[in-house]
Design a protein around this motif. Structure first.
Motif, short mmCIF file in Angstrom:
data_model
loop_
_atom_site.label_atom_id
_atom_site.label_comp_id
_atom_site.label_asym_id
_atom_site.label_seq_id
_atom_site.Cartn_x
_atom_site.Cartn_y
_atom_site.Cartn_z
N GLN A 1 0.52 -1.29 0.33
CA GLN A 1 -0.20 0.14 -0.18
C GLN A 1 0.44 1.18 -0.04
O GLN A 1 0.74 2.43 -0.76
N PHE A 2 1.91 1.75 0.99
CA PHE A 2 2.93 2.30 0.87
C PHE A 2 3.85 2.44 0.35
O PHE A 2 3.98 3.47 0.10
N GLY A 3 4.16 1.23 -0.54
CA GLY A 3 5.34 1.68 -1.59
C GLY A 3 4.71 2.22 -3.32
O GLY A 3 5.58 2.73 -3.56
N ALA A 4 3.68 2.50 -2.91
CA ALA A 4 3.38 2.77 -4.38
C ALA A 4 2.57 4.72 -4.22
O ALA A 4 2.83 5.76 -5.09
N VAL A 5 2.64 5.10 -2.77
CA VAL A 5 2.36 6.27 -2.00
C VAL A 5 3.01 7.19 -1.74
O VAL A 5 2.71 7.94 -0.71
N ALA A 6 4.63 6.64 -1.11
CA ALA A 6 5.22 7.17 -0.28
C ALA A 6 5.13 8.60 -0.86
O ALA A 6 5.35 9.25 0.39
N ASN B 1 3.30 10.82 -1.79
CA ASN B 1 2.06 11.93 -1.03
C ASN B 1 2.74 11.77 0.45
O ASN B 1 2.51 13.17 0.69
N TYR B 2 3.49 11.49 1.49
CA TYR B 2 3.22 11.12 2.84
C TYR B 2 4.78 11.61 2.78
O TYR B 2 4.73 12.86 4.01
N ALA B 3 5.36 12.65 1.89
CA ALA B 3 6.87 13.26 2.39
C ALA B 3 6.21 14.46 2.46
O ALA B 3 6.52 15.27 3.71
N THR B 4 5.12 14.98 1.27
CA THR B 4 4.52 16.72 2.10
C THR B 4 3.06 16.17 2.27
O THR B 4 2.61 17.60 2.11
N SER B 5 2.71 15.66 3.01
CA SER B 5 1.18 15.71 3.25
C SER B 5 1.17 16.40 4.81
O SER B 5 1.59 16.04 5.84
N ALA B 6 -0.04 17.56 4.35
CA ALA B 6 0.23 17.99 5.44
C ALA B 6 -0.05 18.03 6.94
O ALA B 6 -0.05 18.26 7.56
N GLU C 1 10.17 -0.06 3.04
CA GLU C 1 11.80 0.19 2.09
C GLU C 1 11.44 2.34 1.07
O GLU C 1 11.55 2.99 1.76
N PRO C 2 10.23 2.33 0.21
CA PRO C 2 9.81 2.79 -0.34
C PRO C 2 9.70 5.09 0.57
O PRO C 2 10.05 5.91 0.47
N MET C 3 8.84 4.01 1.95
CA MET C 3 8.64 5.46 2.75
C MET C 3 10.13 5.91 3.56
O MET C 3 10.54 6.67 3.70
N LEU C 4 9.95 4.68 3.61
CA LEU C 4 11.83 5.32 4.91
C LEU C 4 13.44 6.32 3.56
O LEU C 4 13.86 6.78 4.01
N GLU C 5 13.09 5.58 2.45
CA GLU C 5 13.69 6.48 1.60
C GLU C 5 13.48 7.71 0.85
O GLU C 5 13.81 8.76 1.48
N GLN C 6 12.24 8.27 1.16
CA GLN C 6 11.58 9.47 1.40
C GLN C 6 11.91 9.85 2.64
O GLN C 6 12.10 11.81 2.84
N GLY C 7 11.63 9.63 3.96
CA GLY C 7 12.74 10.22 4.57
C GLY C 7 14.05 10.56 4.81
O GLY C 7 14.60 11.40 5.20
N ARG C 8 14.74 9.61 4.25
CA ARG C 8 15.83 9.48 4.48
C ARG C 8 16.33 10.81 3.57
O ARG C 8 17.55 11.89 3.14
N ARG C 9 15.31 11.12 2.49
CA ARG C 9 15.80 12.21 1.27
C ARG C 9 15.60 13.74 2.44
O ARG C 9 15.93 14.40 1.76
N LEU C 10 13.83 13.25 3.05
CA LEU C 10 13.85 14.77 3.99
C LEU C 10 14.73 15.00 4.50
O LEU C 10 15.40 16.05 4.36
N ALA C 11 15.76 14.37 5.35
CA ALA C 11 16.63 14.56 6.51
C ALA C 11 18.02 14.72 5.81
O ALA C 11 18.26 15.91 6.34
#
Lengths: 62, 276
Positions: free
Chosen positions: B30-35, B37-42, B93-103
Motif C-alpha cells: 500500500q505505502f510503497g506505491a504512494v510514499a 504523497n506522505y513526504a508532503t502530506s500536511a 522501504e520506499p517510505m524510508l527512502e523518502q525519509g532519508r531524502r527529507l533528512a
C-alpha cells in the motif's frame, strides 16, 4: 546522503551508531557485518543491507 | 457444524497460497506505491499533535530515540534536533527512502533509517530513552506484542509517546470509522479507542496519561488521493457517508463534500524505574 537509488553500498553507508546497536530481531543476539549483509552470530539468519538501509524484517513463519 | 469448520480450516492454507496477503505485506504494498504523497502530506508534516509530542517530554539533547512506524520520517525529523540520535523504523522501504531524502534536504544527520517490524524489534533491551509512534499504530496487527516490544527496548524510566487517530468510542461510530478506513486502505487494522490504547499500554507495564486530544479534519479528496484509493472504493465510502446515521454524522462532523473529522490522541507512557 544527498543521492538516492545509486549503487553506493553497505558498510560505508550504514549509520555506524545504528550498526552498533542492531541485533537479530528473533533472538536479540549480536550480528556480524560482512559485505552487504548482517548475519546473526547465534542463529545464522541473514539480514541484507539495501542501499545503506538494513532490512531487519523476518518471515512470519520463521 | 464441527466437520464443516474443520473442512474450512483444512482449506485455509490453499486459499492463502492463492490470494492471501498478511497485513504487514499489505502495508508494504500500500505505502510503497504512494510514499511520495506522505513526504508532503500536511496532516503528517504539521499538526498540533506533533507539537504536543515535542512538548510532552523534557529532553537534555543526548537521548537515544526510536520512532516506530516512522513512515516518511516526519516525527523522527522533528525530534532529531532535540535529541542525541534517532533511529527511524518502518516496514516500507520506499517510505524510508523518502525519509532519508527529507533528512538530507534539511541537513539532519542524526537520524538513521532501518526496515523493521515493531512487533519484533532488532534492538537490545533498554536501548532507548524515548520511543515515539505517530499515525502508525492503527496498522499494527498485534498491538499488544508491539507495546511489549516498545517497553522492552525502553530504558527504565523511559517514555513512549503514542499519537494516532482514535475511534470516538461509541460502537456505531467505531464500526463506521473502521469500515471507511478499511475501504480507503486495505492495510488498515483498527482505529482503537483511547480506552483500548490505555489498556494495551497499561498491560505492557507503562504508567499512562493523556497528553491531549485534537480534532483532525480529513479533507475528503486529499484523504483518498494520498492513499491512492481506487475509484470504486471511493464511491463506496461516499455512499456510506451519505447514508450514515445521525449519531455518526455528528460524531465525525461529516461535511457536504464528505470531508470529516476524527479525534487524534497523544498518550504518554512511562516505563517504571523498578523492574515489575
Amino acid at each position: 546522503m544527498t543521492t538516492t537509488g545509486n549503487d553506493h553500498t553497505t558498510a560505508e553507508t550504514i549509520d555506524p551508531g545504528l550498526l552498533a546497536i542492531l541485533v537479530c530481531p528473533i533472538d536479540k543476539q549480536a550480528l556480524r557485518l560482512a559485505g552487504a549483509t548482517l548475519t546473526c552470530t547465534a542463529c545464522g539468519r541473514v539480514y541484507p543491507i539495501e542501499d545503506g538501509i538494513p532490512n531487519m524484517l523476518v518471515d512470519e513463519e520463521s | 457444524m464441527c466437520p464443516t469448520r474443520r473442512g474450512a480450516e483444512a482449506r485455509r492454507p490453499e486459499i492463502e497460497a492463492e490470494v492471501g496477503v498478511d497485513v504487514k505485506e499489505s502495508v508494504q504494498r500500500q505505502f510503497g506505491a504512494v510514499a511520495a504523497n506522505y513526504a508532503t502530506s500536511a496532516v503528517h508534516v504539521h499538526g498540533p499533535d506533533l507539537a504536543a509530542m515535542l512538548g510532552a517530554v523534557a529532553l537534555r539533547g543526548d537521548e537515544a530515540v526510536l520512532d516506530a512506524g516512522t513512515g516518511t520520517g516526519h516525527t523522527a525529523l522533528a525530534f532529531a534536533p532535540r535529541a542525541g540520535h534517532v533511529v527511524a523504523v518502518d516496514l516500507s522501504e520506499p517510505m524510508l527512502e523518502q525519509g532519508r531524502r527529507l533528512a538530507a534536504e534539511r541537513g539532519i544527520a542524526n537520524v538513521a533509517f532501518a526496515r523493521g517490524d515493531v512487533e519484533r524489534l532488532a534492538f537490545p533491551d533498554a536501548s532507548f530513552d524515548l520511543v515515539t509512534s505517530r499515525f502508525a499504530a492503527h496498522h499494527v496487527p498485534r498491538p499488544r506484542a508491539a507495546a511489549a516490544e516498545l517497553a522492552r527496548v525502553l530504558k527504565p524510566g523511559g517514555t513512549v509517546l503514542l499519537a494516532d487517530v482514535v475511534s470516538p468510542g461509541d460502537p456505531a461510530t467505531d464500526t463506521f470509522l473502521n469500515a471507511i478506513e478499511l475501504l480507503r486502505d486495505p492495510s488498515h487494522v483498527r482505529d482503537h479507542s483511547v480506552l483500548e490504547w490505555r489498556g494495551i499500554l497499561n498491560d505492557a507495564g507503562f504508567v499512562v496519561d493523556e497528553v491531549g486530544t485534537w480534532p483532525l479534519r480529513l479533507e475528503f479528496a486529499s484523504w483518498v488521493t494520498r492513499m491512492g484509493t481506487p475509484e470504486p472504493s471511493v464511491a463506496q465510502i461516499r455512499s456510506l457517508l451519505d447514508a450514515a446515521p445521525t449519531e455518526v454524522r455528528t460524531a465525525l462532523a461529516v461535511e457536504a463534500d464528505h470531508s470529516f473529522s476524527v479525534p487524534v490522541v497523544v498518550l504518554r507512557g512511562v516505563r517504571p524505574q523498578l523492574a515489575r
